[in-house]
Design a protein around this motif. Structure first.
Motif, mmCIF file in Angstrom:
data_model
loop_
_atom_site.group_PDB
_atom_site.id
_atom_site.type_symbol
_atom_site.label_atom_id
_atom_site.label_comp_id
_atom_site.label_asym_id
_atom_site.label_seq_id
_atom_site.Cartn_x
_atom_site.Cartn_y
_atom_site.Cartn_z
ATOM 1 N N GLY A 88 0.670 -0.811 0.069
ATOM 2 C CA GLY A 88 0.045 0.100 0.007
ATOM 3 C C GLY A 88 1.125 1.359 -0.200
ATOM 4 N N ARG A 89 1.822 1.022 -0.251
ATOM 5 C CA ARG A 89 3.115 2.530 -0.306
ATOM 6 C C ARG A 89 3.756 2.430 -1.746
ATOM 7 N N PRO A 121 -11.497 3.711 5.264
ATOM 8 C CA PRO A 121 -11.494 2.810 6.102
ATOM 9 C C PRO A 121 -9.340 2.392 5.702
ATOM 10 N N GLN A 122 -9.808 1.642 5.169
ATOM 11 C CA GLN A 122 -8.229 1.028 4.771
ATOM 12 C C GLN A 122 -6.825 1.887 5.077
ATOM 13 N N ILE A 123 -7.345 3.663 5.179
ATOM 14 C CA ILE A 123 -6.143 4.091 5.943
ATOM 15 C C ILE A 123 -5.015 3.363 6.606
ATOM 16 N N HIS A 124 -5.221 3.093 7.634
ATOM 17 C CA HIS A 124 -5.056 2.458 8.799
ATOM 18 C C HIS A 124 -4.129 2.005 8.436
ATOM 19 N N VAL A 125 -3.703 1.173 6.749
ATOM 20 C CA VAL A 125 -2.838 0.626 6.825
ATOM 21 C C VAL A 125 -2.127 1.614 6.621
ATOM 22 N N VAL A 126 -1.557 2.857 6.095
ATOM 23 C CA VAL A 126 -0.483 3.367 6.672
ATOM 24 C C VAL A 126 0.029 4.184 7.658
ATOM 25 N N SER A 127 1.479 4.374 7.784
ATOM 26 C CA SER A 127 1.908 4.334 9.196
ATOM 27 C C SER A 127 1.924 5.949 9.975
ATOM 28 N N ALA A 128 1.466 5.263 11.094
ATOM 29 C CA ALA A 128 1.573 6.410 11.558
ATOM 30 C C ALA A 128 2.506 8.061 12.016
ATOM 31 N N GLU A 129 3.206 7.381 11.177
ATOM 32 C CA GLU A 129 4.040 8.447 11.153
ATOM 33 C C GLU A 129 4.548 8.912 9.624
ATOM 34 N N ARG A 130 3.546 8.290 8.858
ATOM 35 C CA ARG A 130 2.796 9.561 7.509
ATOM 36 C C ARG A 130 1.987 10.436 7.463
ATOM 37 N N ILE A 131 0.690 9.522 8.466
ATOM 38 C CA ILE A 131 -0.216 10.458 8.155
ATOM 39 C C ILE A 131 0.389 11.742 9.459
ATOM 40 N N ARG A 132 1.146 11.486 9.978
ATOM 41 C CA ARG A 132 1.341 12.463 11.159
ATOM 42 C C ARG A 132 1.913 13.770 10.059
ATOM 43 N N GLU A 133 2.934 13.436 9.111
ATOM 44 C CA GLU A 133 3.707 14.317 8.263
ATOM 45 C C GLU A 133 2.885 14.699 7.340
ATOM 46 N N GLU A 134 1.429 14.179 6.685
ATOM 47 C CA GLU A 134 0.642 14.946 6.224
ATOM 48 C C GLU A 134 -0.463 15.711 6.727
ATOM 49 N N LEU A 135 -0.777 15.374 7.852
ATOM 50 C CA LEU A 135 -1.646 16.038 9.237
ATOM 51 C C LEU A 135 -0.750 17.311 9.464
ATOM 52 N N GLU A 136 0.288 17.197 9.500
ATOM 53 C CA GLU A 136 1.080 18.330 9.770
ATOM 54 C C GLU A 136 0.739 19.451 9.179
ATOM 55 N N LYS A 137 0.872 18.994 8.017
ATOM 56 C CA LYS A 137 1.662 20.260 6.204
ATOM 57 C C LYS A 137 -0.376 20.988 6.294
ATOM 58 N N ILE A 138 -1.159 19.926 6.832
ATOM 59 C CA ILE A 138 -2.342 20.383 6.897
ATOM 60 C C ILE A 138 -2.529 21.754 7.736
ATOM 61 N N LEU A 139 -2.407 21.320 9.145
ATOM 62 C CA LEU A 139 -2.353 22.132 10.365
ATOM 63 C C LEU A 139 -1.792 23.413 10.079
ATOM 64 N N THR A 140 -0.049 23.658 10.039
ATOM 65 C CA THR A 140 0.747 24.378 9.320
ATOM 66 C C THR A 140 0.147 25.401 8.342
ATOM 67 N N GLY A 141 -0.118 24.722 7.534
ATOM 68 C CA GLY A 141 -0.346 25.581 5.833
ATOM 69 C C GLY A 141 -1.791 26.153 5.938
ATOM 70 N N SER A 142 -1.490 26.856 4.568
ATOM 71 C CA SER A 142 -2.812 27.319 4.276
ATOM 72 C C SER A 142 -4.219 26.657 4.507
ATOM 73 N N ASN A 143 -5.642 27.779 5.452
ATOM 74 C CA ASN A 143 -6.690 27.167 5.220
ATOM 75 C C ASN A 143 -6.661 25.675 6.329
ATOM 76 N N PRO A 144 -6.384 25.538 7.636
ATOM 77 C CA PRO A 144 -6.571 24.407 8.272
ATOM 78 C C PRO A 144 -8.187 23.290 8.296
ATOM 79 N N HIS A 145 -8.665 24.694 8.961
ATOM 80 C CA HIS A 145 -9.615 24.590 9.036
ATOM 81 C C HIS A 145 -10.956 24.004 7.593
ATOM 82 N N ILE A 146 -10.200 24.834 6.381
ATOM 83 C CA ILE A 146 -11.082 23.399 5.562
ATOM 84 C C ILE A 146 -10.185 22.128 5.613
ATOM 85 N N GLY A 147 -9.477 21.886 5.551
ATOM 86 C CA GLY A 147 -8.470 20.986 5.520
ATOM 87 C C GLY A 147 -9.704 19.781 6.753
ATOM 88 N N ILE A 148 -9.449 20.217 7.859
ATOM 89 C CA ILE A 148 -10.111 19.475 9.374
ATOM 90 C C ILE A 148 -11.706 18.808 8.754
#
Length: 448
Positions: free
Chosen positions: A91-92, A184-211
């Motif tokens: 899956g990667r 529901p299949q997002i859990h096959v992705v490692s927590a580290e990779r999810i965290r990295e994308e989440l960080e980019k969403i939350l610290t980028g432009s429009n984090p409210h739109i991202g959530i």
């Protein structure tokens, strides 16, 4: 040389030795959109072993997949051989790659806006997937079948949200439906990779739109179910006219800005996570009697935040800061009644400026009353560093010299002396030592 000039030089070197080479992906997209890129990738028909021979410093990070890093002026440039890919068993990563043509190489990429090549020799953009049209229309769309693209790498579902936020583009309907189906299949992705994308969403432009998008695409309930559960949790209208806890949190995220005074170009991840999670405890402390109450939601929320940080594999430093922000996010409302020692201890914490920003945002997204925020900031700016964090008047060595044995009482005595020092009632060592004698006498009396 600039980052862009170095990338062009790499392309020219490859051409000079008889290879095809193009700037590829995001840097071409940014060029069309008139934006500056931080990274420049190169696609070529040169094989990894050819690339390593041509450049002085290389890193074969994915040579088996045709990827080599070329290092110039301490910057990394990804040079990848044109390729097609086999199935993605994990899956990667592809199970195998076959070196191919520029057109085939582009068609295995994620989104049309990232599937462009630029020929610097001919000054020509190569577009085999409709990327220029989607940039012009403002659409996030997968290249080819969205189910296939997301099945190859499930993280692309969150990346779609990140690009939608970054460029304020809607996600194409077919791409949306594929994400909802595969969420529901997002859990096959490692927590580290999810965290990295989440960080980019939350610290980028429009984090409210991202959530909000993560929620609409059913990804939020998978990666942050605690945040998803904020929806529908009512709040007292006199304090929160904006709406429920989820609405309030999105409004808070919309007000995130860089802490310029700390030299930041974007909000820190710890602040963004503090904003996202500050009211997380309200989902489980809600009760309604005479009015809606959320008793101790900051303490419950801090425990919940710690578990979320662990799940996302955040560092201990990040976790400690985020948990502290959630725990302390209500303290400004009592600041004007605090004793000076307590206020100074708050100011002395390294996370104070992030806490102040969280409290400012929280107030703006609810009552709009910034009086407590302004009071704290004025006091913080008025006090010197020495006043906020003075050198201790006494230490444990002084207590030992007085004949005391190290133990729990040491912390009690030293904290009491420090409190009085911060309050200004004790200003020198001699007075501090006299106060210690009084404390010892009082503690002895209590023990008797």
């Amino acid at each position: 040389m600039t980052v862009k000039q170095n990338a062009i030089e790499i392309v020219r070197t490859l051409h000079k030795h008889g290879y095809k080479a193009f700037l590829a992906g995001g840097c071409v997209r940014d060029m069309i959109m008139g934006k500056e890129s931080a990274d420049y990738d190169i696609a070529t028909n040169a094989l990894p072993q050819n690339v390593t021979k041509l450049f002085e410093k290389t890193i074969p990070v994915g040579a088996q997949f045709g990827v080599v890093i070329v290092v110039k002026d301490n910057h990394n440039y990804e040079v990848a051989t044109f390729r097609t890919e086999g199935s993605y068993g994990d899956g990667r990563h592809p199970d195998y790659v076959t070196f191919s043509t520029p057109e085939d190489d582009v068609k295995r990429r994620d989104f049309t806006i990232n599937g462009l090549l630029y020929d610097i020799i001919k000054n020509e953009i190569l577009d085999y997937v409709g990327g220029r049209s989607d940039i012009s229309q403002g659409i996030i769309r997968t290249i080819g079948d969205p189910i296939k693209r997301f099945t190859e790498d499930k993280l692309r579902m969150i990346r779609a949200v990140r690009f939608a936020c970054r460029f304020h583009f809607p996600i194409h309907r077919d791409t949306q439906q594929a994400i909802i189906r595969l969420a529901p299949q997002i859990h096959v992705v490692s927590a580290e990779r999810i965290r990295e994308e989440l960080e980019k969403i939350l610290t980028g432009s429009n984090p409210h739109i991202g959530i909000r998008l993560l929620d609409e695409l059913h990804l939020l309930q998978e990666i942050l179910p605690e945040v998803s559960q904020m929806k529908g949790v009512r709040q007292p209208e006199n304090f929160h006219p904006e709406g429920d806890v989820f609405v309030h949190t999105l409004l808070c995220l919309s007000k995130l800005v860089p802490l310029i005074e700390q030299g930041m170009e974007k909000p820190s991840f710890t602040l963004a996570m503090g904003v996202l999670l500050h009211d997380i405890g309200k989902t489980v402390t809600f009760e309604e009697s005479d009015r809606i109450r959320f008793n101790l939601h900051e303490k419950v929320g801090a425990d919940m935040a710690a578990k979320i940080c662990d799940r996302l594999k955040l560092s201990n430093v990040e976790k400690e800061r985020i948990v502290w922000l959630v725990l302390k996010h209500l303290c400004f409302k009592d600041a004007q009644k605090m004793r000076m020692n307590k206020l100074k201890r708050l100011f002395a914490n390294e996370g104070y400026q992030e806490l102040a920003e969280l409290c400012r945002i929280d107030a703006l997204a609810s009552s709009g009353n910034l009086s407590d925020y302004h009071f704290c900031q004025e006091m913080f700016n008025k006090l010197s560093h020495e006043e906020i964090k003075p050198k201790p008047l006494i230490t444990g060595h002084d207590l030992i010299a007085m004949g005391l044995k190290p133990g729990p009482s040491f912390k009690t005595i030293l904290t009491k002396i420090e409190d009085e020092q911060l309050d200004g009632s004790i200003t020198n060592k001699e007075t501090a030592l006299e106060e210690v004698k009084t404390l010892i006498s009082q503690m002895t009396t209590v023990l008797k």
